[in-house]
Design a protein around this motif. Structure first.
Motif, PDB file in Angstrom:
ATOM      1  N   ALA A  54      -7.074  40.962  44.379  1.00 20.21           N
ATOM      2  CA  ALA A  54      -7.430  40.654  45.768  1.00 20.21           C
ATOM      3  C   ALA A  54      -7.670  39.161  45.941  1.00 20.21           C
ATOM      4  O   ALA A  54      -7.159  38.539  46.878  1.00 20.21           O
ATOM      5  N   ALA A  55      -8.412  38.575  45.026  1.00 21.50           N
ATOM      6  CA  ALA A  55      -8.710  37.138  45.102  1.00 21.50           C
ATOM      7  C   ALA A  55      -7.430  36.310  44.988  1.00 21.50           C
ATOM      8  O   ALA A  55      -7.236  35.340  45.740  1.00 21.50           O
ATOM      9  N   ALA A  56      -6.546  36.672  44.066  1.00 18.43           N
ATOM     10  CA  ALA A  56      -5.293  35.931  43.888  1.00 18.43           C
ATOM     11  C   ALA A  56      -4.418  36.039  45.137  1.00 18.43           C
ATOM     12  O   ALA A  56      -3.826  35.053  45.579  1.00 18.43           O
ATOM     13  N   ALA A  57      -4.343  37.227  45.711  1.00 16.59           N
ATOM     14  CA  ALA A  57      -3.525  37.432  46.910  1.00 16.59           C
ATOM     15  C   ALA A  57      -4.062  36.608  48.075  1.00 16.59           C
ATOM     16  O   ALA A  57      -3.290  35.959  48.794  1.00 16.59           O
ATOM     17  N   LEU A  58      -5.380  36.630  48.267  1.00 18.78           N
ATOM     18  CA  LEU A  58      -5.970  35.894  49.385  1.00 18.78           C
ATOM     19  C   LEU A  58      -5.890  34.382  49.185  1.00 18.78           C
ATOM     20  O   LEU A  58      -5.851  33.632  50.163  1.00 18.78           O
ATOM     21  N   LYS A  59      -5.863  33.946  47.955  1.00 18.32           N
ATOM     22  CA  LYS A  59      -5.690  32.515  47.692  1.00 18.32           C
ATOM     23  C   LYS A  59      -4.266  32.091  48.077  1.00 18.32           C
ATOM     24  O   LYS A  59      -4.062  31.023  48.645  1.00 18.32           O
ATOM     25  N   ASP A  60      -3.296  32.951  47.794  1.00 18.02           N
ATOM     26  CA  ASP A  60      -1.903  32.655  48.112  1.00 18.02           C
ATOM     27  C   ASP A  60      -1.619  32.815  49.607  1.00 18.02           C
ATOM     28  O   ASP A  60      -0.873  32.027  50.181  1.00 18.02           O
ATOM     29  N   ASN A  73       2.232  47.666  35.979  1.00 15.49           N
ATOM     30  CA  ASN A  73       1.683  46.352  35.674  1.00 15.49           C
ATOM     31  C   ASN A  73       1.705  45.424  36.893  1.00 15.49           C
ATOM     32  O   ASN A  73       1.661  44.208  36.756  1.00 15.49           O
ATOM     33  N   VAL A  74       1.775  46.019  38.094  1.00 14.49           N
ATOM     34  CA  VAL A  74       1.845  45.233  39.327  1.00 14.49           C
ATOM     35  C   VAL A  74       0.850  45.765  40.351  1.00 14.49           C
ATOM     36  O   VAL A  74       0.728  46.967  40.545  1.00 14.49           O
ATOM     37  N   TRP A  75       0.153  44.846  40.989  1.00 15.53           N
ATOM     38  CA  TRP A  75      -0.693  45.174  42.135  1.00 15.53           C
ATOM     39  C   TRP A  75       0.112  44.875  43.395  1.00 15.53           C
ATOM     40  O   TRP A  75       0.681  43.790  43.523  1.00 15.53           O
ATOM     41  N   HIS A  76       0.172  45.816  44.312  1.00 18.00           N
ATOM     42  CA  HIS A  76       0.807  45.609  45.614  1.00 18.00           C
ATOM     43  C   HIS A  76      -0.320  45.351  46.606  1.00 18.00           C
ATOM     44  O   HIS A  76      -1.243  46.164  46.721  1.00 18.00           O
ATOM     45  N   VAL A  77      -0.248  44.227  47.305  1.00 21.30           N
ATOM     46  CA  VAL A  77      -1.318  43.839  48.221  1.00 21.30           C
ATOM     47  C   VAL A  77      -0.706  43.490  49.568  1.00 21.30           C
ATOM     48  O   VAL A  77       0.204  42.666  49.651  1.00 21.30           O
ATOM     49  N   ASP A  78      -1.214  44.127  50.637  1.00 19.49           N
ATOM     50  CA  ASP A  78      -0.818  43.792  52.002  1.00 19.49           C
ATOM     51  C   ASP A  78      -1.958  43.011  52.633  1.00 19.49           C
ATOM     52  O   ASP A  78      -3.111  43.454  52.604  1.00 19.49           O
ATOM     53  N   VAL A  79      -1.620  41.852  53.201  1.00 24.75           N
ATOM     54  CA  VAL A  79      -2.621  40.977  53.798  1.00 24.75           C
ATOM     55  C   VAL A  79      -2.216  40.686  55.238  1.00 24.75           C
ATOM     56  O   VAL A  79      -1.047  40.411  55.524  1.00 24.75           O
ATOM     57  N   VAL A  80      -3.192  40.735  56.134  1.00 25.98           N
ATOM     58  CA  VAL A  80      -3.005  40.391  57.542  1.00 25.98           C
ATOM     59  C   VAL A  80      -3.757  39.092  57.790  1.00 25.98           C
ATOM     60  O   VAL A  80      -4.901  38.940  57.340  1.00 25.98           O
ATOM     61  N   THR A  81      -3.121  38.144  58.495  1.00 27.45           N
ATOM     62  CA  THR A  81      -3.807  36.888  58.804  1.00 27.45           C
ATOM     63  C   THR A  81      -4.997  37.166  59.713  1.00 27.45           C
ATOM     64  O   THR A  81      -5.040  38.186  60.413  1.00 27.45           O
ATOM     65  N   LYS A  82      -5.970  36.273  59.718  1.00 31.45           N
ATOM     66  CA  LYS A  82      -7.202  36.485  60.480  1.00 31.45           C
ATOM     67  C   LYS A  82      -6.977  36.522  61.983  1.00 31.45           C
ATOM     68  O   LYS A  82      -7.797  37.071  62.709  1.00 31.45           O
ATOM     69  N   ASP A  83      -5.860  35.987  62.461  1.00 31.35           N
ATOM     70  CA  ASP A  83      -5.559  36.099  63.883  1.00 31.35           C
ATOM     71  C   ASP A  83      -4.740  37.358  64.185  1.00 31.35           C
ATOM     72  O   ASP A  83      -4.457  37.663  65.341  1.00 31.35           O
TER      73      ASP A  83
END
Length: 190
Positions: A54-60, A73-83
């Motif tokens: 989570a930390a690595a994804a949010l840093k990127d 061996n993979v984390w799938h992470v979906d991130v939405v921008t704050k707007d």
């Protein structure tokens, strides 16, 4: 007539070894030992946890995590921008924490993510709450904004040391952790 006697370092080390053992030989030739000492092996990389992914994804890709799950061996992470207008699908390598962007969309409908963006309990807090309630390793977290009148929550999977998976819900407002029943299980494990 005096003769100067020159003794090589190798001969001195051999004499010291015979006379005083390995410790004396090491003292007799500290420079040679330093040059030939084997390098320490590098530490093995630690496996990236859900929190680390989570930390690595949010840093990127800064924003709010919508879902995170491990597949091999993979984390799938979906991130939405704050707007709420951007969305990224990221992969985080569990062995080294390296992030790869799979898909980025900058034309999202911000209204679709308003509940997620307003939630008091983030994905990271939901993971911590679930692991505190049911010890093990967090394996998945997914935002669940239920359309049938239930309050928004996080679906969390925790794998115990016994290898069994525990499914729970974490309320997005209160952080209260509850076990999920089979009727709640609309989470896609595939």
């Amino acid at each position: 007539m005096k003769r100067n006697l020159y003794v090589s370092a190798a001969v001195a080390a051999a004499v010291a070894l015979l006379a005083g053992g390995p410790a004396a030989a090491a003292v007799a030739t500290p420079a040679d030992a330093a040059r030939t000492a084997p390098a320490a092996a590098p530490a093995a990389p630690a496996d990236t946890t859900a929190e680390g992914a989570a930390a690595a994804a949010l840093k990127d890709y800064p924003g709010v995590i919508e879902s995170l799950d491990r597949d091999g061996n993979v984390w799938h992470v979906d991130v939405v921008t704050k707007d709420g207008k951007g969305h990224a699908e990221l992969k985080v390598d569990a062995a080294n924490g390296k992030v790869t962007r799979e898909n980025v969309d900058t034309d999202e409908d911000a209204g679709e993510h308003k509940d997620l963006l307003a939630a008091k309990v983030t994905a990271e807090k939901a993971l911590k709450a679930a692991v505190a309630a049911h010890p093990g390793e967090a394996w998945a977290v997914e935002w669940d904004s239920d359309d049938n009148g239930k309050s928004a929550s996080w679906h969390v999977e925790v794998r115990g040391s016994d290898g069994k998976t525990w499914d729970g819900s974490v309320d997005a407002t209160t952080g209260k952790v509850t076990a999920r029943s089979d009727s709640d299980d609309d989470y896609d494990n595939g």
